[in-house]
Design a protein around this motif. Structure first.
Motif: not given
Length: 435
Positions: A39, A41, A111-112, A114-115, A213
């Motif tokens: 991601p 970020e 972070y993943n 959130r994406e 990811r």
């Protein structure tokens, strides 16, 4: 108290580390090259020039399940050794996964998620990283698929069980479910696997799946960044500054997490601490590897990383410290080693388990095989202090417990563990295949 920021050592270094290179163009990789795997970020953190990166509240909320972790003085070990040295250890085994690995697994999953990512893939050696990512994915509602190095898959079935309890799917690597794994099995059906092979398999699936990811448990800058909560807490907890900081190294995240905040203080001229990395004699990347651009995986799917490496085709012997069986080393730590900012030594498997048993019988905690390398060096240093009379302050990282590793301790106690002496021709052969 849990730190509110992760510490990025790069802005404090006398020279910047070499960039990763695209394997096709040999030019520095950009965000678009990494976007299929990570991601944005985390890509930003990988190349960040900021000294401090704020820890999101959602990550801190999960950290509070086990952080801050205890800093303990090893009084009983000191007495047993008869040493004037004062030994402290930062104990990371109280996390849900039993190691330091959730320090980065949690922010990576956050972070993943959130994406909008649905699936995270990864590899694991000893199973500590796989357990950590499986736990973290459960916290943020992500599917998790893990390729576990075959040698550890067979040696440590309950690590596999723990990952499955957290909801992950676990494959023995090399596996027939990927092209990379199938190719290895065609040439060697009994391959013990390696972290490089498992990385190839996880990267292959992540790259071919639009809403997937890849997550890595060590080596990369953002992983080392997340682990600095260890050293920041230790700085606040220690009643005296260490003369020596010791940590085991496989990919480098545990050692970096403890050492980087103290290195910041040394680079600023506030302390004079010495730093020492300890690696297995069977997989000696710092002490016998080349400092060169190489692939992070066996199949050559990853960018080229400037690191200390034994060659991406190198398959280490199946030692029980599965988390240290990686052909390369963190590029950032490799750069610091080239700058002369820390030392590196090796330890053999039997002396490490001897140190683990000694520690368990005095301090009560059964260490994972990985930190027994640091404990073996810590004990050796404490015994040197007994001879010299030096009252040295030693800090080490006990990065995980060994409750899932009792089969290895059984073999040690039965006198069945082998010390692998790595022939130079095996290193030379692997290094001849550097890109």
């Amino acid at each position: 108290m849990i730190p509110s920021n992760w510490y990025n050592i790069v802005p404090d270094l006398p020279a910047p580390p070499p960039p990763p290179l695209h394997p096709g163009t040999r030019r520095p990789v950009g965000p678009d090259d990494l976007a299929p795997l990570f991601p944005m970020e985390l890509i930003g953190q990988e190349v960040s020039g900021e000294r401090y990166v704020p820890i999101p509240q959602e990550v801190l909320d999960v950290y509070r399940l086990w952080r801050p972790t205890p800093l303990i003085r090893a009084h009983r070990l000191e007495r047993a050794l008869g040493t004037p040295a004062r030994i402290y250890y930062k104990y990371e085994g109280g996390s849900p996964a039993g190691s330091h690995k959730p320090n980065t697994a949690v922010p990576q999953a956050y972070y993943n998620a959130r994406e909008g990512v649905r699936l995270l893939t990864t590899e694991t050696g000893a199973g500590q990283w796989g357990s950590a990512l499986a736990f973290a994915c459960a916290q943020f509602g992500l599917e998790c698929r893990i390729w576990m190095v075959r040698a550890s898959y067979d040696q440590k079935p309950y690590r596999r069980s723990l990952m499955q309890v957290y909801g992950a799917t676990v494959h023995a690597s090399p596996s027939p479910v990927t092209g990379a794994g199938s190719k290895i099995l065609a040439g060697d059906p009994d391959s013990p696997g390696s972290l490089g092979i498992a990385i190839s398999e996880a990267v292959e699936v992540a790259g071919a799946t639009p809403d997937a990811r890849y997550a890595l448990g060590s080596v990369l800058n953002h992983v080392l960044l997340h682990q600095t909560v260890i050293g920041e807490e230790a700085l606040a907890q220690l009643p005296e500054m260490p003369d020596l900081v010791i940590g085991c190294t496989g990919g480098g995240s545990n050692f970096a997490g403890l050492a980087f905040p103290f290195l910041r203080e040394k680079l600023a001229g506030r302390i004079r601490t010495v730093f020492r990395a300890v690696e297995p004699a069977a997989c000696p990347t710092f002490t016998r590897g080349a400092y060169a651009y190489d692939f992070g995986d066996t199949a050559g799917f990853t960018p080229l990383l400037k690191m200390h490496t034994l060659g991406h085709s190198f398959v280490p012997d199946p030692i029980h410290a599965g988390g240290l069986r990686y052909h390369g080393m963190s590029p950032l730590l490799s750069h610091l080693y080239e700058l002369g900012l820390f030392e590196a030594v090796t330890r053999a498997q039997n002396e490490c388990f001897e140190a683990g048993v000694r520690f368990a019988r005095t301090e009560g905690i059964v260490p994972a095989p990985e930190p027994t390398h640091a404990l073996a060096e810590t004990i050796a240093e404490a015994l040197r202090c007994r001879e010299s009379g030096e009252e040295k302050v030693i800090l080490t990282a006990l990065c995980g417990h060994g409750h899932f590793d009792l089969g290895a301790y059984d073999r040690y106690l039965a006198g069945e563990l082998e010390d692998y002496t790595l022939p130079q021709d095996r290193i030379d052969q692997a290094l001849s295949e550097l890109p």
